[in-house]
Enzyme design. Structure first.
Site, PDB file in Angstrom:
ATOM      1  N   ARG A  41       0.323  -1.488   0.451  1.00  0.00           N
ATOM      2  CA  ARG A  41      -0.159  -0.108  -0.048  1.00  0.00           C
ATOM      3  C   ARG A  41       1.150   1.398  -0.627  1.00  0.00           C
ATOM      4  O   ARG A  41       1.740   1.944   0.650  1.00  0.00           O
ATOM      5  CB  ARG A  41      -0.647  -0.107   1.616  1.00  0.00           C
ATOM      6  CG  ARG A  41      -1.569   0.962   1.343  1.00  0.00           C
ATOM      7  CD  ARG A  41      -3.152   1.303   1.905  1.00  0.00           C
ATOM      8  NE  ARG A  41      -3.577   2.050   2.834  1.00  0.00           N
ATOM      9  CZ  ARG A  41      -3.314   3.624   2.951  1.00  0.00           C
ATOM     10  NH1 ARG A  41      -2.890   3.424   3.802  1.00  0.00           N
ATOM     11  NH2 ARG A  41      -4.527   3.950   3.209  1.00  0.00           N
ATOM     12  N   SER A 112     -12.712  -3.089   0.458  1.00  0.00           N
ATOM     13  CA  SER A 112     -13.773  -2.545   1.703  1.00  0.00           C
ATOM     14  C   SER A 112     -13.880  -2.146   2.036  1.00  0.00           C
ATOM     15  O   SER A 112     -15.194  -1.416   1.002  1.00  0.00           O
ATOM     16  CB  SER A 112     -12.428  -1.265   2.244  1.00  0.00           C
ATOM     17  OG  SER A 112     -11.189  -1.496   1.757  1.00  0.00           O
ATOM     18  N   LYS A 141      -3.555   5.364   8.156  1.00  0.00           N
ATOM     19  CA  LYS A 141      -4.987   5.614   6.904  1.00  0.00           C
ATOM     20  C   LYS A 141      -5.647   6.807   7.289  1.00  0.00           C
ATOM     21  O   LYS A 141      -6.212   6.898   7.915  1.00  0.00           O
ATOM     22  CB  LYS A 141      -5.874   5.101   6.730  1.00  0.00           C
ATOM     23  CG  LYS A 141      -5.434   2.906   6.139  1.00  0.00           C
ATOM     24  CD  LYS A 141      -6.584   2.438   5.967  1.00  0.00           C
ATOM     25  CE  LYS A 141      -6.992   2.220   5.148  1.00  0.00           C
ATOM     26  NZ  LYS A 141      -8.228   1.290   4.499  1.00  0.00           N
TER      27      LYS A 141
END
Length: 211
Positions: A41, A112, A141
């Protein structure tokens, strides 16, 4: 072939979430400790782009292959296709999962889900698993939504008993057992692994929480 057991201890990381460390070293230590799946990520301020991002992804992919651990790319579908990655994980706003499935018919596809409303409005017929959360507030995040806690996680598990679920958001070692008690398949972790003093040891201690 997707094995839901690979969701058990799912490590997510990039250069912006590894506490200034060398990402390759962080990932290798996590792999040595026993993570069951890795997601690359690469997002946020100062994240790598273009060839730099691709080259790093290739190096991490090689490491994952050495440990026989699936390598998933976050959001960047074109990079995942280019690398022939094991899969891709996308958010609600990232891409259309039906189009991704057409492009990557055999890949692991994760989506998600933030809450019950998102669950009910998502096309889950083409995904292999859902990442549910944030369960707790998280520093990793900046686009994470409101924490749903154990209650929100249980609600989604009760809505769907068959689709594999991995929890995400603010999960530390001491929270693994109560999360797994909700009947889901695994936990995804960023900073509790990447910021650990001894990454390999921390991962092995996390794995003991599943016993």
């Amino acid at each position: 072939m997707f094995n839901p057991e690979s969701l058990k201890l799912y490590f997510i990381c990039g250069t912006t979430t590894c506490n200034g460390r060398n990402l390759l070293e962080v990932v290798e230590k996590a792999l040595a400790g026993g993570i069951t799946l890795f997601q690359f990520r690469e997002k946020g301020k100062d994240a790598l782009e273009g060839k730099e991002k691709e080259d790093l992804a290739r190096e991490i992919q090689k490491l994952c292959k050495n440990y026989n651990v699936p390598f998933i790319v976050n959001d960047d579908v074109e990079l995942a296709i280019k690398l022939n990655a094991d899969g891709v994980h996308v958010g609600q706003e990232d891409s259309d999962v039906e189009l991704i499935r057409e492009k990557m018919p055999d890949a692991i596809l994760g989506l998600s889900i933030g809450d019950e409303l998102e669950y009910k409005s998502s096309n889950l017929s083409v995904v292999d698993y859902i990442g549910v959360g944030p369960i707790f507030s998280t520093i990793s995040k900046d686009d994470a939504g409101k924490a749903i806690g154990y209650t929100g996680l249980k609600q989604i598990r009760e809505l769907d008993r068959s689709l594999p679920i991995v929890a995400i958001g603010g999960i530390s070692r001491d929270k693994i057992k109560p999360i797994m008690d909700t009947g889901i398949e695994g936990v995804s972790i960023i900073s509790a692994i990447s910021y650990a003093d001894d990454i390999e040891k921390e991962v092995s201690l996390m794995l003991k929480q599943f016993n």
